[in-house]
Design an enzyme around this catalytic site. Structure first.
Site, short mmCIF file in Angstrom:
data_model
loop_
_atom_site.label_atom_id
_atom_site.label_comp_id
_atom_site.label_asym_id
_atom_site.label_seq_id
_atom_site.Cartn_x
_atom_site.Cartn_y
_atom_site.Cartn_z
N ARG A 17 0.83 -1.21 0.00
CA ARG A 17 0.00 0.00 0.00
C ARG A 17 0.87 1.27 0.00
O ARG A 17 0.53 2.27 -0.63
CB ARG A 17 -0.91 -0.03 1.23
CG ARG A 17 -1.93 1.08 1.25
CD ARG A 17 -2.98 0.85 2.30
NE ARG A 17 -3.97 1.91 2.31
CZ ARG A 17 -4.31 2.61 3.40
NH1 ARG A 17 -3.77 2.32 4.56
NH2 ARG A 17 -5.20 3.57 3.31
N HIS B 252 0.44 4.40 -2.53
CA HIS B 252 0.20 5.78 -2.09
C HIS B 252 1.38 6.69 -2.43
O HIS B 252 1.22 7.90 -2.53
CB HIS B 252 -0.10 5.80 -0.59
CG HIS B 252 -1.50 5.37 -0.28
ND1 HIS B 252 -2.30 5.98 0.66
CD2 HIS B 252 -2.25 4.38 -0.81
CE1 HIS B 252 -3.48 5.38 0.70
NE2 HIS B 252 -3.48 4.40 -0.17
N ASN C 41 -3.72 8.82 4.60
CA ASN C 41 -2.44 8.12 4.81
C ASN C 41 -2.18 7.76 6.27
O ASN C 41 -1.16 7.14 6.58
CB ASN C 41 -1.28 9.00 4.32
CG ASN C 41 -1.14 8.93 2.81
OD1 ASN C 41 -1.61 7.98 2.18
ND2 ASN C 41 -0.49 9.91 2.23
N HIS D 181 -5.85 -5.88 -2.73
CA HIS D 181 -6.66 -6.08 -1.53
C HIS D 181 -6.82 -7.56 -1.18
O HIS D 181 -7.58 -7.90 -0.28
CB HIS D 181 -8.02 -5.38 -1.66
CG HIS D 181 -7.94 -3.89 -1.59
ND1 HIS D 181 -9.02 -3.06 -1.76
CD2 HIS D 181 -6.88 -3.07 -1.36
CE1 HIS D 181 -8.63 -1.79 -1.65
NE2 HIS D 181 -7.34 -1.78 -1.41
C1 HEM Z 1 -9.20 1.08 -6.31
C2 HEM Z 1 -9.12 2.03 -5.44
C3 HEM Z 1 -8.67 1.82 -4.03
C4 HEM Z 1 -9.30 2.26 -2.92
C5 HEM Z 1 -10.59 3.05 -2.87
C6 HEM Z 1 -8.54 1.81 -1.78
C7 HEM Z 1 -8.85 2.07 -0.48
C8 HEM Z 1 -8.27 1.44 0.62
C9 HEM Z 1 -8.69 1.58 1.97
C10 HEM Z 1 -9.80 2.52 2.45
C11 HEM Z 1 -7.94 0.76 2.73
C12 HEM Z 1 -8.05 0.53 4.24
C13 HEM Z 1 -7.43 1.66 5.03
C14 HEM Z 1 -7.70 1.46 6.50
O1 HEM Z 1 -8.88 1.46 6.87
O2 HEM Z 1 -6.73 1.30 7.25
C15 HEM Z 1 -7.02 0.10 1.86
C16 HEM Z 1 -6.10 -0.83 2.26
C17 HEM Z 1 -5.18 -1.39 1.42
N1 HEM Z 1 -4.96 -1.04 0.11
FE1 HEM Z 1 -6.20 -0.01 -1.06
N2 HEM Z 1 -7.45 1.12 -2.21
C18 HEM Z 1 -7.48 1.10 -3.59
C19 HEM Z 1 -6.52 0.57 -4.42
C20 HEM Z 1 -5.35 -0.03 -3.98
C21 HEM Z 1 -4.23 -0.37 -4.80
C22 HEM Z 1 -4.13 -0.03 -6.29
C23 HEM Z 1 -3.31 -0.97 -4.00
C24 HEM Z 1 -1.94 -1.48 -4.33
C25 HEM Z 1 -1.48 -1.69 -5.53
C26 HEM Z 1 -3.89 -1.05 -2.67
C27 HEM Z 1 -3.32 -1.68 -1.60
C28 HEM Z 1 -3.92 -1.78 -0.36
C29 HEM Z 1 -3.48 -2.71 0.67
C30 HEM Z 1 -2.40 -3.77 0.52
C31 HEM Z 1 -4.27 -2.45 1.80
C32 HEM Z 1 -4.19 -3.13 3.17
C33 HEM Z 1 -3.22 -2.34 4.04
C34 HEM Z 1 -2.99 -2.96 5.42
O3 HEM Z 1 -3.56 -3.98 5.77
O4 HEM Z 1 -2.19 -2.33 6.16
N3 HEM Z 1 -5.10 -0.43 -2.69
N4 HEM Z 1 -7.23 0.54 0.58
#
Ligand code: HEM
Length: 321
Positions: free
Chosen positions: A63, A67, A95, A192
């Site tokens: 992530r 970002h 972030n 995800h």
């Molecule tokens: C398509 C649009 C996307 C949206 C709206 C989105 C939104 C989010 C949100 C809201 C979270 C959780 C944050 C939290 O509550 O702590 C999250 C977690 C995450 N996102 Fe996305 N994301 C998107 C695309 C991506 C992309 C393109 C990647 C990587 C290439 C990514 C990788 C991750 C990962 C790995 C997590 C888990 C992080 C953790 O467990 O610490 N996301 N994302």
């Protein structure tokens, strides 16, 4: 279909083996071959040790790379700390739940001890994400190196990060601005498959929840109850995206097909006719997901990279030189 994917994979490997320069002209696979030959191994072992202690860091590192690249390009601007006169990207609400900074610091320190002032933080972030995906069971992809670190990190630039409440039309537009099509949007969202989200990111989905009867007409009953319980424990309470949240696999897409997507933006990918066929294809074909993911993440890693002259090699990833 299988043959064409096999052929694409072979072509990609051939390009990477011969040190192809992908998009950004000054980047190359062997960029540090003379100046810091063991940097790859140093990042790989640092990530490996970190994940052995805490497997949730694989998601965090992936992530972090996303970002970083979606805001001002892949220039490690996300790592910069705020100062008295500047609020940096990392302090924006989007972030605040980013993690894994200390893994990048550790790798940077190891590398600086061997080859001071040579390897950029932006390259380390990209490599750490690559290694995290691999150690979590995902595809291995080589990445071109030579990114420089940016000198700008401002909270206001993070408006370009997608919110979890967005629909597919907006997501397609937003990813389109970075050069990705709808299929690449779905492939990248497959990230995800790792990690979790906090209640603050999905509580919008519970607006129809009837707490007396524990049901929600818009959600699977078990899912609605799980989310409700999590949110009763507070906004920071976390729920995994799928059942195998430490493993990089197609579980996320299978969850979407069963209506178990965690964020509105996740489930929207299955609801929308433009993206549903891709979700179905990835759910049924791991190899296709892996190949598309590695191509899309390679492309993401080239977003607006800064070459010599437009950036620097930071000595400390948290501060501009
Ligand atoms: C398509 C649009 C996307 C949206 C709206 C989105 C939104 C989010 C949100 C809201 C979270 C959780 C944050 C939290 O509550 O702590 C999250 C977690 C995450 N996102 Fe996305 N994301 C998107 C695309 C991506 C992309 C393109 C990647 C990587 C290439 C990514 C990788 C991750 C990962 C790995 C997590 C888990 C992080 C953790 O467990 O610490 N996301 N994302």
């Amino acid at each position: 279909m299988v043959a064409s994917y096999g052929a694409k994979l072979l072509l990609l490997i051939a390009l990477l083996r011969c040190g192809a320069k992908l998009g950004a002209d000054a980047l190359s696979m062997d960029y540090y071959m003379m100046s810091c030959p063991f940097m790859d191994q140093m990042v790989r072992s640092t990530v490996y040790q970190a994940l052995r202690r805490d497997p949730t860091l694989a998601a965090a590192l992936l992530r972090l790379h996303f970002h970083d690249c979606f805001v001002q390009g892949c220039d490690a601007s996300v790592l910069i700390d705020s100062t008295e006169d500047n609020t940096a990207e990392k302090d924006s609400p989007a972030n605040l739940s980013l993690r894994g900074y200390e893994v990048i610091d550790r790798a940077k320190q190891l590398i600086e001890d061997q080859c001071p002032g040579v390897v950029s933080c932006a390259d380390i972030v990209a490599m750490a994400a690559r290694d995290a995906v691999f150690w979590a069971g995902g595809p291995f992809y080589e990445i071109p190196k030579g990114r420089k670190d940016g000198r700008r990190s401002k909270i206001e630039d993070t408006v370009n990060l997608p919110a979890p409440t967005l629909n597919v039309t907006v997501l397609v537009k937003m990813f389109g601005q970075h050069g990705f099509d709808a299929q690449e949007l779905v492939a990248l969202s497959g990230a995800h498959t790792l990690g979790a989200a906090s209640c603050a990111s999905f509580k919008n989905r519970l607006s129809n929840f009837d707490s007396d009867n524990g049901v929600d007409p818009t959600l699977d009953t078990d899912m609605a109850r799980t989310l409700w319980r999590a949110c009763t424990a507070g906004d920071g309470s976390r729920v995994p995206f799928d059942r195998s949240s430490y493993t990089f696999d197609s579980g996320y897409f299978n969850a979407l097909r069963r209506g178990l997507g965690l964020l509105s933006s996740d489930q929207a990918l299955f609801a929308d006719p433009r993206t549903r066929p891709v979700v179905n294809a990835y759910a049924m074909n791991d190899a296709m997901f892996f190949l598309d993911f590695q191509q899309a993440i390679l492309k993401m890693g080239l977003l607006d990279v800064k070459e010599a002259g437009r950036g620097e090699v930071r000595r400390d990833c948290r501060r501009v030189n």
